[in-house]
Structure formats: C-alpha cells, structure tokens
Motif scaffolding. Structure first.
Motif, short mmCIF file in Angstrom:
data_model
loop_
_atom_site.label_atom_id
_atom_site.label_comp_id
_atom_site.label_asym_id
_atom_site.label_seq_id
_atom_site.Cartn_x
_atom_site.Cartn_y
_atom_site.Cartn_z
N UNK A 51 83.60 118.30 74.60
CA UNK A 51 84.33 118.70 73.52
C UNK A 51 84.53 120.32 73.43
N UNK A 52 85.83 120.60 73.43
CA UNK A 52 86.20 122.00 73.13
C UNK A 52 85.42 122.69 72.04
N UNK A 53 85.04 124.24 72.36
CA UNK A 53 84.33 124.85 71.40
C UNK A 53 85.29 124.90 70.31
N UNK A 54 86.68 124.91 70.06
CA UNK A 54 87.20 124.93 68.98
C UNK A 54 87.27 123.60 68.02
N UNK A 55 87.11 122.56 68.80
CA UNK A 55 86.72 121.35 68.12
C UNK A 55 85.42 121.23 67.54
N UNK A 56 84.75 121.97 68.06
CA UNK A 56 83.04 121.72 67.56
C UNK A 56 83.11 122.68 66.44
N UNK A 57 83.90 124.03 66.55
CA UNK A 57 83.59 124.82 65.27
C UNK A 57 84.51 124.37 64.19
N UNK A 58 85.55 123.57 64.35
CA UNK A 58 86.29 122.99 63.36
C UNK A 58 85.38 121.72 62.62
N UNK A 59 84.82 121.07 63.43
CA UNK A 59 83.92 120.15 62.81
C UNK A 59 82.71 120.80 61.90
N UNK A 60 82.09 121.60 62.44
CA UNK A 60 81.00 122.27 61.66
C UNK A 60 81.57 123.20 60.47
N UNK A 61 82.81 123.68 60.69
CA UNK A 61 83.49 124.32 59.56
C UNK A 61 83.64 123.26 58.31
N UNK A 62 84.34 122.13 58.79
CA UNK A 62 84.60 121.25 57.74
C UNK A 62 83.35 120.86 57.12
N UNK A 63 82.07 120.63 57.80
CA UNK A 63 80.70 120.19 57.44
C UNK A 63 80.44 121.12 56.19
N UNK A 64 80.29 122.48 56.59
CA UNK A 64 80.09 123.48 55.76
C UNK A 64 80.99 123.60 54.48
N UNK A 65 82.48 123.44 54.71
CA UNK A 65 83.14 123.25 53.54
C UNK A 65 83.07 122.17 52.68
N UNK A 66 82.36 121.03 53.15
CA UNK A 66 82.52 119.73 52.34
C UNK A 66 80.97 119.90 51.36
N UNK A 67 80.31 120.66 52.47
CA UNK A 67 78.75 121.04 51.55
C UNK A 67 79.03 121.69 50.43
N UNK A 68 79.66 122.77 50.75
CA UNK A 68 80.01 123.78 49.55
C UNK A 68 80.70 123.19 48.44
N UNK A 69 81.43 122.03 48.68
CA UNK A 69 82.10 121.40 47.44
C UNK A 69 81.44 120.40 46.70
N UNK A 70 80.18 120.53 47.51
CA UNK A 70 79.01 119.47 46.65
C UNK A 70 79.03 117.96 47.19
N UNK A 71 79.52 118.03 48.10
CA UNK A 71 79.46 116.82 48.84
C UNK A 71 78.18 116.43 49.73
N UNK A 72 78.00 115.16 49.80
CA UNK A 72 77.14 114.73 50.76
C UNK A 72 77.52 114.68 52.20
N UNK A 73 77.00 115.12 53.11
CA UNK A 73 77.57 115.43 54.43
C UNK A 73 76.37 114.95 55.33
N UNK A 74 76.97 114.35 56.53
CA UNK A 74 76.19 113.94 57.68
C UNK A 74 76.76 114.30 59.01
N UNK A 75 76.22 114.53 59.88
CA UNK A 75 76.84 114.98 61.10
C UNK A 75 76.13 114.00 62.64
N UNK A 76 77.11 113.20 63.11
CA UNK A 76 76.83 112.48 64.18
C UNK A 76 76.97 113.03 65.52
N UNK A 77 76.09 113.07 66.36
CA UNK A 77 76.18 113.90 67.78
C UNK A 77 75.74 112.83 68.72
N UNK A 78 76.70 112.70 69.73
CA UNK A 78 76.45 111.79 70.90
C UNK A 78 75.20 112.77 71.89
N UNK A 79 73.92 112.17 71.90
CA UNK A 79 73.14 113.00 72.50
C UNK A 79 72.45 112.38 73.93
#
Length: 108
Positions: free
Chosen positions: A1-29
C-alpha cells in the motif's frame, strides 16, 4: 500500500472518531501463497457502514466489515484467517489459492 493511501485511511479513521463514530481498523498481518492484498493493507470501517481501503480486493471485505462491526460494539480485537481450505473463504469469495490473516481492532 502506498504511503499516501495509508495516510488517507488513518486520517479518515481519525476524522470519523472525532465525529463521534465508532471506528475499527482492519490490517492484513500475514499472507501465504497467492493473496489478493499484501501485508500492511488496511480497511477502516465505521459504525454506520462507511469504509475506506481494502484488505482483499473485495473478496472478503463483506466478512471483515461484519466482524469489524462486532469489534466496534464490544471492543474485543479479532484475528481472522481466510484461505482456500477454509469453508468460509469460499463463501466470501476467496478462491485465489492463497491465505491471509487480518487483524481487526477498535480505534480508541
């Protein structure tokens, strides 16, 4: 995954969390053989069904989203295994011949 894609995903997680939403992150390990996405690929999911990113190119996303909703609700992280020998993998469409392991955690 390109760094910009990873940044966008994490930024969206933060944004949703700040909006009061429940958020989960799934990662291929982990992956074995021919897997649809490489280790480090991520998918962010909110409690309203919103999502961004990909952990499987679409073939197991539905199952991951369902499990992520449970993680958001109860806070218990999950480690999911998908592969061609796994009956669930056929049900969700992972017929690529590989295996992947996905970790889902609630964003606090």
């Amino acid at each position: 995954m390109a760094q910009s894609d990873a940044d966008e995903i994490l930024e969206r997680a933060l944004s949703w969390k700040q909006e009061g939403r429940g958020v989960a992150l799934a990662t291929v390990v982990a992956t074995w053989g021919s897997s649809p996405r490489p280790v480090g690929s991520q998918l962010v999911i909110d409690d309203r069904g919103g999502m961004l990113g990909s952990v499987s190119g679409g073939c197991v996303e539905g199952a991951v989203v369902t499990e992520a909703q449970d993680v958001i609700e109860n806070g218990a992280s999950k480690l999911l295994d998908f592969g061609v020998s796994n009956e669930q993998a056929w049900e969700v469409g992972l017929a690529c011949g590989g295996k992947l392991q996905i970790f889902i955690e609630r964003v606090e």
